[in-house]
Design an enzyme around this catalytic site. Structure first.
Site, PDB file in Angstrom:
ATOM      1  N   HIS A 405       0.811  -1.220   0.000  1.00  0.00           N
ATOM      2  CA  HIS A 405       0.000   0.000   0.000  1.00  0.00           C
ATOM      3  C   HIS A 405       0.844   1.269   0.000  1.00  0.00           C
ATOM      4  CE1 HIS A 405      -3.797   1.786  -0.134  1.00  0.00           C
ATOM      5  NE2 HIS A 405      -4.413   1.163   0.863  1.00  0.00           N
ATOM      6  N   ARG A 406       2.145   1.148   0.228  1.00  0.00           N
ATOM      7  CA  ARG A 406       3.018   2.315   0.124  1.00  0.00           C
ATOM      8  C   ARG A 406       3.194   2.738  -1.328  1.00  0.00           C
ATOM      9  NH1 ARG A 406       8.276  -0.088   2.891  1.00  0.00           N
ATOM     10  NH2 ARG A 406       7.744  -1.615   1.257  1.00  0.00           N
TER      11      ARG A 406
END
Length: 432
Positions: A405-406
Site C-alpha cells: 500500500h506504500r
C-alpha cells in the site's frame, strides 16, 4: 607464489554460503575453468570454477561447512613449479573447521611436539575479554565442541598462547568457567526466547532439524515483509471455462511440437499483460522514490525440497504462451535440481503463486520484497455462477492480489484485478 582461493560471491546479495562439496583434493592439478567445488547459497547449489592454474596445496574449509563468509580463504593453490610441501596455508584457518585429513596431520604434529606444562586451571588463568579472538587449533576446537569444554576458560600452551589438543584433553574433567558461574548465580525469572520455545515440547518425543540456508532466508525475508510492508488484499472470482476451452484448442495445435500448455502458463501471460495495461501496479517502493517498470517480469513460485524459489519469466507480456510454457518447464526443473543462476531468480516486477493444484480455494500470499504485488491463485472448481442473468454451473477460481500500500493505492490494485479477470474470462486477448 601461492594463490589464495576465496569463498566466491555467486550473486550480488550473497554474504555467506555453505561449501557443499569439494570436487578436488590436495595434490590435484587444476586449470582455469575446472570445477573445484559446489557452493550452496540460500537459493541454489552452484559450481565454483578455478580461475588460476596450479596444484591444490591446502584445503582449509571442509566440505559441509556452513556460514562461510564471502572472501574467506577456503584453499591454497601452489603455482606451477612450486612444491606443495613448501607451501604454507594462507589465512589463519582458525575460524573454520579444517578437513579431517588436515586435523589428523595437525594432531600428529601436536602429539609429537615437546610436552608443554599442564594448563593453568580456569580459576587462575584470565579468560579472553569479551570480543577477544580465541586462538585455538581446528582440532582443539572440534574436541572442545565434542566434550563441551569452554575454550575461554583455557590457557593455551602452543605458540603465541594457541590452544592445542593437549590443553583441551587435560581440561575435559574440569568444569567450565561459565558452568561454575551458572551454578553460583540464580537463573533469571524470565527465560530467553530460545529457551522458552524449547520448553514447549511438553516431553513429547521429537527430533530437531537444523534450518537450511534457504529456510533461514525465507523466514527472514517473509518476516520482514509482514512487519515492514503494509499489505492490502483484493479478491475476485473468475470464470475459467473460456480459458480451459482455449487451452484445449491450443494444446491440440501444439501437440506436434511437443508443447503442452498448463493453466498456469496462461495465467502468467494474463498477469503480465494486466501489469502492462495498469502500469501504476508495475512498480516498486524504494524509500523516497517509486520505481516504474516498462515491462513485466513475472516471478513464479516453485516448491522445492526444503523451501520455495521464484524463477522469473522475463518480459512475459511480450512472449508467446508456448514460449512461456517451454521456459517455465526448464526453469522449474532446474530450480528443483538447485541449478538456477542468480539472475534467473533474482529480480522480477511481480509474482504469481498458484496453489490450485492442492485444492486450495483462496489464500493471501505474502509480498516478496522489493516487489509491490503478488497474485495468489486458488483452485478452479464447479460453482453456481450467474451467466447472462441466469444461474448456471461454471468453473470458477478465486484470485487474490496482495499489494504494497506504500506504492499501490487500493483503486489501482482494483483496476489491475479487473483487467486480469477480463483477460482470463476473454482469453483470446492473450494471443492477440
Amino acid at each position: 607464489m601461492p594463490i589464495a582461493i576465496k569463498m566466491p560471491a555467486l550473486s550480488p546479495t550473497m554474504e555467506e554460503g555453505t561449501l557443499a562439496k569439494w570436487l578436488v583434493k590436495v595434490g590435484d592439478k587444476v586449470a582455469a575453468g575446472d570445477i573445484m567445488a559446489e557452493i550452496e547459497t540460500d537459493k541454489a547449489t552452484m559450481e565454483f570454477e578455478a580461475v588460476d592454474e596450479g596444484t591444490i596445496a591446502h584445503i582449509q574449509v571442509a566440505e559441509g561447512s556452513e556460514g562461510v563468509k564471502v572472501g574467506t580463504i577456503i584453499a591454497t593453490l601452489a603455482e606451477d613449479g612450486e612444491d606443495i610441501g613448501d607451501v604454507e596455508p594462507m589465512g589463519d584457518g582458525g575460524s573454520t573447521p579444517a578437513p579431517k585429513a588436515a586435523e589428523e596431520k595437525l594432531a600428529k604434529k601436536e602429539e609429537t611436539a615437546t610436552p608443554a606444562p599442564s594448563p593453568t586451571p580456569a580459576a587462575s588463568s584470565p579468560a579472553p575479554s569479551s570480543g577477544e579472538r580465541i586462538i585455538a587449533s581446528p582440532l582443539a576446537r572440534r574436541i572442545a565442541d565434542d566434550k563441551g569444554v569452554d575454550l575461554t576458560s583455557l590457557k593455551g600452551s602452543g605458540p603465541r598462547g594457541r590452544i592445542v589438543k593437549a590443553d583441551v584433553e587435560n581440561a575435559k574433567s574440569a568444569p567450565a568457567a561459565s558452568d561454575s558461574k551458572a551454578a553460583a548465580t540464580p537463573a533469571p525469572s524470565a527465560a530467553p526466547a530460545a529457551a522458552a520455545i524449547e520448553a514447549q515440547d511438553f516431553g513429547i518425543p521429537h527430533e530437531k532439524e537444523k534450518l537450511s540456508g534457504m529456510r533461514k532466508t525465507i523466514a527472514r525475508r517473509l518476516t520482514e515483509s509482514k512487519q515492514q510492508v503494509p499489505h492490502i488484499y483484493l479478491t475476485v472470482d473468475i470464470r475459467l471455462d473460456e480459458m480451459l476451452k482455449l487451452r484445449s484448442q491450443l494444446n491440440a495445435a501444439l501437440e506436434p511440437q511437443g508443447v503442452k500448455l498448463s493453466v498456469n502458463d496462461l495465467l502468467i501471460k494474463a498477469l503480465a499483460k494486466a501489469l502492462v495495461a495498469v502500469p501504476s501496479c508495475n512498480v516498486q517502493f524504494a524509500g523516497d522514490q517509486l520505481l516504474k517498470f516498462s515491462r513485466a517480469d513475472i516471478s513464479v513460485a516453485v516448491s522445492i525440497d526444503g523451501g520455495l524459489i521464484t524463477p522469473i519469466v522475463k518480459d512475459a507480456g511480450a512472449k508467446a504462451i508456448s514460449a512461456i510454457s517451454t521456459e517455465m518447464k526448464d526453469l522449474a526443473g532446474r530450480a528443483r535440481d538447485g541449478k538456477l543462476k542468480p539472475e534467473e531468480y533474482q529480480g522480477g516486477t511481480a509474482s504469481l503463486s498458484n496453489m490450485g493444484m492442492y485444492g486450495i480455494k483462496q489464500f493471501e500470499a505474502v509480498i516478496n520484497p522489493p516487489q509491490a504485488m503478488i497474485m495468489a491463485i486458488g483452485a478452479g472448481e464447479k460453482r453456481p455462477y450467474i451467466v447472462d442473468d441466469a444461474l448456471q454451473i461454471a468453473t470458477v477460481m478465486s484470485a487474490t492480489g496482495s499489494f504494497d500500500h506504500r506504492a499501490i493505492d487500493g483503486a489501482d490494485g482494483a483496476q489491475l484485478m479487473k483487467v486480469f479477470k477480463e483477460l482470463v474470462e476473454a482469453p483470446l486477448g492473450l494471443i492477440a
